[in-house]
Design a protein around this motif. Sequence first.
Motif, mmCIF file in Angstrom:
data_model
loop_
_atom_site.group_PDB
_atom_site.id
_atom_site.type_symbol
_atom_site.label_atom_id
_atom_site.label_comp_id
_atom_site.label_asym_id
_atom_site.label_seq_id
_atom_site.Cartn_x
_atom_site.Cartn_y
_atom_site.Cartn_z
ATOM 1 N N SER A 135 -7.422 -3.477 -1.264
ATOM 2 C CA SER A 135 -7.448 -2.667 -0.047
ATOM 3 C C SER A 135 -6.089 -2.670 0.651
ATOM 4 O O SER A 135 -5.623 -1.635 1.125
ATOM 5 N N TRP A 136 -5.452 -3.835 0.708
ATOM 6 C CA TRP A 136 -4.148 -3.923 1.335
ATOM 7 C C TRP A 136 -3.136 -3.054 0.590
ATOM 8 O O TRP A 136 -2.351 -2.329 1.196
ATOM 9 N N SER A 194 1.380 0.353 -1.844
ATOM 10 C CA SER A 194 2.283 -0.591 -2.486
ATOM 11 C C SER A 194 1.651 -1.126 -3.763
ATOM 12 O O SER A 194 0.432 -1.245 -3.860
ATOM 13 N N THR A 195 2.493 -1.455 -4.738
ATOM 14 C CA THR A 195 2.015 -2.118 -5.950
ATOM 15 C C THR A 195 2.425 -3.587 -5.946
ATOM 16 O O THR A 195 2.134 -4.310 -6.888
ATOM 17 N N GLY A 215 1.262 -8.865 0.255
ATOM 18 C CA GLY A 215 0.091 -8.846 1.131
ATOM 19 C C GLY A 215 -0.631 -10.175 1.243
ATOM 20 O O GLY A 215 -1.555 -10.319 2.039
ATOM 21 N N LEU A 216 -0.222 -11.169 0.457
ATOM 22 C CA LEU A 216 -0.953 -12.442 0.447
ATOM 23 C C LEU A 216 -0.986 -13.144 1.797
ATOM 24 O O LEU A 216 -2.024 -13.646 2.213
ATOM 25 N N ARG A 217 0.141 -13.194 2.499
ATOM 26 C CA ARG A 217 0.153 -13.890 3.796
ATOM 27 C C ARG A 217 -0.756 -13.195 4.798
ATOM 28 O O ARG A 217 -1.463 -13.834 5.565
ATOM 29 N N TYR A 218 -0.740 -11.857 4.771
ATOM 30 C CA TYR A 218 -1.595 -11.093 5.672
ATOM 31 C C TYR A 218 -3.060 -11.353 5.359
ATOM 32 O O TYR A 218 -3.864 -11.620 6.252
ATOM 33 N N ILE A 219 -3.411 -11.312 4.091
ATOM 34 C CA ILE A 219 -4.802 -11.530 3.680
ATOM 35 C C ILE A 219 -5.233 -12.961 3.999
ATOM 36 O O ILE A 219 -6.338 -13.190 4.482
#
Length: 184
Positions: A4-5, A11-12, A17-21
């Motif tokens: 989803s992020w 973005s690929t 996105g890991l820190r945000y998730i």
Amino acid sequence: MIGSWMKDNVSTKWSEGLRYIQFMKNRAYQSGIKQSPYKALFGIEPRNEDDLRKVIEDDRNVNLTEDSDDNVVEVSNREKVSSSENDIHKARTTAAENLVKQAKKMKATSDKSHPPSNIGDNVTIPIPDVDKGKGDLRNIIGVILQKNDEGFYKVGIKHGVLRKQYGRSEFGICNQTFLEVADV
């Protein structure tokens, strides 16, 4: 969540996105501990998403320090968020107490759907698919030999006693008697 992020941010680069998730998961309310994991760890509610974005922009801006009286999280010298040792201890104690309550509730629910068995009851224990051939039986018939204080059962079969102790949810009670305790 990563998918989803990536879609939302076109973005690929999933690793970005890991820190945000991680932040989103850690700030989410967990019913087991009746608070967010972030609060259980730090004793305070998590900061908002705008603060997280600032941190993600430059990882070098994050410094974790510990003072003798307080735990302090410092972000780019712009903001200080502190929580006393007492708040942290209280949040962690509350989380632990709520997990114990949740475990007791789960045990009570399990006990309702799986009434206790008595010594001498015949039971069927399912054999995992990986441990049997196509023509083998699906269950072993056994007899309850003993029950310990934690609610685990020792089961005997015609050829001896099974090594494993079984929880009540791991077997079914037979309506007929195929095996007596003396037959084991």
